[in-house]
Design an enzyme around this catalytic site. Structure first.
Site, PDB file in Angstrom:
ATOM      1  N   GLN A  63      -5.399 -12.918 -12.321  1.00 51.53           N
ATOM      2  CA  GLN A  63      -5.316 -11.753 -13.219  1.00 51.53           C
ATOM      3  C   GLN A  63      -3.901 -11.522 -13.754  1.00 51.53           C
ATOM      4  OE1 GLN A  63      -6.646  -8.983  -9.986  1.00 51.53           O
ATOM      5  NE2 GLN A  63      -5.229  -7.561 -10.920  1.00 51.53           N
ATOM      6  N   SER A 113       2.502   3.661  -7.560  1.00 53.70           N
ATOM      7  CA  SER A 113       2.143   2.302  -7.946  1.00 53.70           C
ATOM      8  C   SER A 113       2.944   1.333  -7.093  1.00 53.70           C
ATOM      9  CB  SER A 113       2.488   2.105  -9.429  1.00 53.70           C
ATOM     10  OG  SER A 113       2.398   0.746  -9.781  1.00 53.70           O
ATOM     11  N   VAL A 138      -2.999   9.566  -7.696  1.00 55.26           N
ATOM     12  CA  VAL A 138      -2.068  10.239  -6.780  1.00 55.26           C
ATOM     13  C   VAL A 138      -0.653  10.052  -7.345  1.00 55.26           C
ATOM     14  CG1 VAL A 138      -1.155  10.255  -4.420  1.00 55.26           C
ATOM     15  CG2 VAL A 138      -3.591   9.816  -4.820  1.00 55.26           C
ATOM     16  N   GLY A 150      -9.061   3.388  -8.383  1.00 52.43           N
ATOM     17  CA  GLY A 150      -8.233   4.491  -8.837  1.00 52.43           C
ATOM     18  C   GLY A 150      -8.302   4.690 -10.343  1.00 52.43           C
ATOM     19  N   HIS A 168      -3.403   4.349  -2.423  1.00 51.66           N
ATOM     20  CA  HIS A 168      -4.384   3.535  -1.689  1.00 51.66           C
ATOM     21  C   HIS A 168      -4.965   4.323  -0.507  1.00 51.66           C
ATOM     22  CE1 HIS A 168      -1.653   0.266  -3.365  1.00 51.66           C
ATOM     23  NE2 HIS A 168      -2.822  -0.053  -3.862  1.00 51.66           N
ATOM     24  N   LEU A 182       0.818  -1.219   0.000  1.00 52.55           N
ATOM     25  CA  LEU A 182       0.000   0.000   0.000  1.00 52.55           C
ATOM     26  C   LEU A 182       0.852   1.270   0.000  1.00 52.55           C
ATOM     27  CD1 LEU A 182      -2.768  -1.118   2.534  1.00 52.55           C
ATOM     28  CD2 LEU A 182      -2.720  -1.393   0.049  1.00 52.55           C
TER      29      LEU A 182
HETATM   30  N1  LIG Z   1      -1.547   6.316  -7.763  1.00 54.62           N
HETATM   31  C1  LIG Z   1      -2.771   5.935  -7.512  1.00 54.62           C
HETATM   32  N2  LIG Z   1      -3.741   6.841  -7.321  1.00 54.62           N
HETATM   33  C2  LIG Z   1      -5.032   6.452  -7.073  1.00 54.62           C
HETATM   34  N3  LIG Z   1      -5.416   5.161  -7.000  1.00 54.62           N
HETATM   35  C3  LIG Z   1      -4.483   4.228  -7.175  1.00 54.62           C
HETATM   36  C4  LIG Z   1      -3.126   4.544  -7.429  1.00 54.62           C
HETATM   37  N4  LIG Z   1      -2.420   3.403  -7.579  1.00 54.62           N
HETATM   38  C5  LIG Z   1      -3.305   2.406  -7.409  1.00 54.62           C
HETATM   39  N5  LIG Z   1      -4.540   2.881  -7.177  1.00 54.62           N
HETATM   40  C6  LIG Z   1      -5.765   2.109  -7.016  1.00 54.62           C
HETATM   41  O1  LIG Z   1      -5.668   1.262  -5.910  1.00 54.62           O
HETATM   42  C7  LIG Z   1      -6.444   0.085  -6.136  1.00 54.62           C
HETATM   43  C8  LIG Z   1      -5.598  -1.105  -5.852  1.00 54.62           C
HETATM   44  O2  LIG Z   1      -4.534  -1.145  -6.784  1.00 54.62           O
HETATM   45  P1  LIG Z   1      -3.271  -2.074  -6.639  1.00 54.62           P
HETATM   46  O3  LIG Z   1      -3.271  -2.705  -5.295  1.00 54.62           O
HETATM   47  O4  LIG Z   1      -3.110  -2.914  -7.842  1.00 54.62           O
HETATM   48  O5  LIG Z   1      -2.101  -1.015  -6.588  1.00 54.62           O
HETATM   49  P2  LIG Z   1      -1.243  -0.429  -7.735  1.00 54.62           P
HETATM   50  O6  LIG Z   1      -0.385   0.614  -7.144  1.00 54.62           O
HETATM   51  O7  LIG Z   1      -2.148  -0.135  -8.886  1.00 54.62           O
HETATM   52  O8  LIG Z   1      -0.280  -1.576  -8.069  1.00 54.62           O
HETATM   53  P3  LIG Z   1       0.282  -1.956  -9.449  1.00 54.62           P
HETATM   54  O9  LIG Z   1      -0.143  -0.993 -10.505  1.00 54.62           O
HETATM   55  O10 LIG Z   1       1.733  -1.965  -9.253  1.00 54.62           O
HETATM   56  O11 LIG Z   1      -0.398  -3.282  -9.569  1.00 54.62           O
HETATM   57  C9  LIG Z   1      -6.898   0.147  -7.587  1.00 54.62           C
HETATM   58  O12 LIG Z   1      -8.228   0.636  -7.629  1.00 54.62           O
HETATM   59  C10 LIG Z   1      -5.947   1.148  -8.178  1.00 54.62           C
HETATM   60  O13 LIG Z   1      -6.469   1.820  -9.309  1.00 54.62           O
HETATM   61  C1  LIG Z   2      -9.120  -4.477  -8.256  1.00 57.56           C
HETATM   62  C2  LIG Z   2      -8.017  -5.441  -7.861  1.00 57.56           C
HETATM   63  C3  LIG Z   2      -7.769  -5.358  -6.363  1.00 57.56           C
HETATM   64  C4  LIG Z   2      -8.489  -6.862  -8.168  1.00 57.56           C
HETATM   65  O1  LIG Z   2      -7.519  -7.785  -7.823  1.00 57.56           O
HETATM   66  C5  LIG Z   2      -6.736  -5.154  -8.652  1.00 57.56           C
HETATM   67  O2  LIG Z   2      -6.911  -5.346 -10.004  1.00 57.56           O
HETATM   68  C6  LIG Z   2      -6.128  -3.826  -8.341  1.00 57.56           C
HETATM   69  O3  LIG Z   2      -5.473  -3.780  -7.304  1.00 57.56           O
HETATM   70  O4  LIG Z   2      -6.325  -2.852  -9.082  1.00 57.56           O
HETATM   71  N1  BAL Z   3      -3.530  -2.359 -10.426  1.00 62.31           N
HETATM   72  C1  BAL Z   3      -3.869  -3.306 -11.477  1.00 62.31           C
HETATM   73  C2  BAL Z   3      -3.656  -4.680 -11.078  1.00 62.31           C
HETATM   74  C3  BAL Z   3      -2.663  -5.392 -11.905  1.00 62.31           C
HETATM   75  O1  BAL Z   3      -1.754  -4.773 -12.467  1.00 62.31           O
HETATM   76  O2  BAL Z   3      -2.764  -6.612 -12.033  1.00 62.31           O
END
Ligand SMILES: Nc1ncnc2c1ncn2[C@@H]1O[C@H](COP(=O)(O)OP(=O)(O)OP(=O)(O)O)[C@@H](O)[C@H]1O
Ligand SMILES: CC(C)(CO)[C@@H](O)C(=O)[O-]
Ligand code: BAL
Length: 279
Positions: free
Chosen positions: A61, A185, A176, A147, A37, A33
């Site tokens: 996925q 990310s 963000v 997000g 998040h 996180l």
């Molecule tokens: N920078 C961000 N700003 C807003 N929401 C975000 C951001 N990064 C991730 N999210 C959202 O958080 C939720 C969970 O995403 P996830 O746990 O896959 O994290 P992530 O940072 O997207 O990881 P990755 O892209 O490396 O898989 C999703 O709805 C995603 O769109």
């Molecule tokens: C929505 C989600 C938690 C489903 O595994 C994933 O795709 C992500 O983190 O964006």
């Molecule tokens: N945040 C999207 C999840 C994935 O890359 O699988």
């Protein structure tokens, strides 16, 4: 904060909250996180009586085994972050608990998944739709937070909610970013400091491209130059598209006045990142 690893424990908790007429805000994640998040969780905290988060690195996925193996896992730190934003319950199951038996369930999102992530990560959105459907059934949230960084995923989840009539309101949260503009990310954890500086060029270039398009340029004319520029910085561009931000259909420019999105997937130091700008 309650932490559940079993479906039955989660269901019991959710039933209790529903009996008490509490509204539930749900934030599904894959952990590691960060402040992106936190933003989702803060929105949930403001809007709902009870905040539930899930952390599950969903094997269904991932189209790339190496990506799954290397996905950052930081459970202890995640729990601290969740406590600090006032999360009430965390569901953190093992894969065997979620996928007891293999599933044949297939989703078809038609044109929404015939571009970008849908093409470059075969099976990805099927896995996302499967886990999000399961989680929605278990958590039964009033609000669920996603997000905009994962824009195509957001669009597909909105469609899923319509198709299966889930009684949930999807709340989309703007991306963000680091001060450098790099989208936060979980996969950024795999980048070196140099890699993060290089990756910051992605958003910088998208911003420039956005300005060119707003000034009336056609995307097809500007695209090759942008790809060359990023390649020159050591960034391997997997795709760069201009799409209608609701339908995900490719558009040539912004002349129709509709909201459009520049979307990119690019690889830095072997790490695949996505980003977009909606305008
Ligand atoms: N920078 C961000 N700003 C807003 N929401 C975000 C951001 N990064 C991730 N999210 C959202 O958080 C939720 C969970 O995403 P996830 O746990 O896959 O994290 P992530 O940072 O997207 O990881 P990755 O892209 O490396 O898989 C999703 O709805 C995603 O769109
Ligand atoms: C929505 C989600 C938690 C489903 O595994 C994933 O795709 C992500 O983190 O964006
Ligand atoms: N945040 C999207 C999840 C994935 O890359 O699988």
């Amino acid at each position: 904060m309650k932490v559940f690893s079993k479906i039955s424990e989660l269901q019991h908790y959710v039933l209790e909250q529903k009996f008490l007429r509490k509204s539930i805000g749900f934030v599904p994640t894959m952990g590691a996180l960060h402040s992106g998040h936190s933003e989702l969780l803060k929105r949930a905290r403001e809007q709902s009586d009870v905040v539930v988060c899930s952390i599950f690195v969903n094997p269904a996925q991932f189209n790339n085994q190496e990506d799954l193996t290397n996905y950052p896992r930081t459970a202890e730190r995640d729990i601290e972050l969740l406590k600090s934003v006032g999360c009430d319950a965390l569901f953190m199951p093992h894969a065997d608990e979620v996928y007891r038996e293999s599933t044949l369930l297939k989703f078809n999102f038609g044109e929404l998944e015939s571009v970008m992530e849908g093409v470059h990560r075969p099976g990805h959105f099927n896995g996302v739709a499967l886990i999000v459907s399961k989680l929605f059934h278990l958590v039964n949230p009033d609000f669920a937070y996603f997000g905009q960084k994962d824009l195509q995923q957001l669009t597909i989840i909105k469609q899923l909610v319509k198709d299966l009539s889930f009684p949930v309101q999807i709340v989309s949260v703007p991306t963000v970013r680091e001060e450098s503009g790099l989208a936060k990310s979980s996969r950024n954890e795999r980048l070196s400091e140099d890699g993060k500086n290089v990756a910051a060029q992605i958003n910088k270039r998208l911003k420039e491209l956005e300005n060119q398009i707003l000034e009336g340029s056609d995307f097809d004319e500007c695209r090759p130059e942008s790809i060359d520029f990023l390649n020159g910085k050591g960034i391997e561009v997997e795709y760069l598209e201009l799409v209608d931000s609701e339908t995900m259909k490719a558009v040539p420019n912004k002349l129709n006045g509709k909201s459009v999105a520049l979307c990119i997937a690019a690889i830095v130091e072997g790490v695949r990142l996505i980003d977009n700008r909606i305008f």
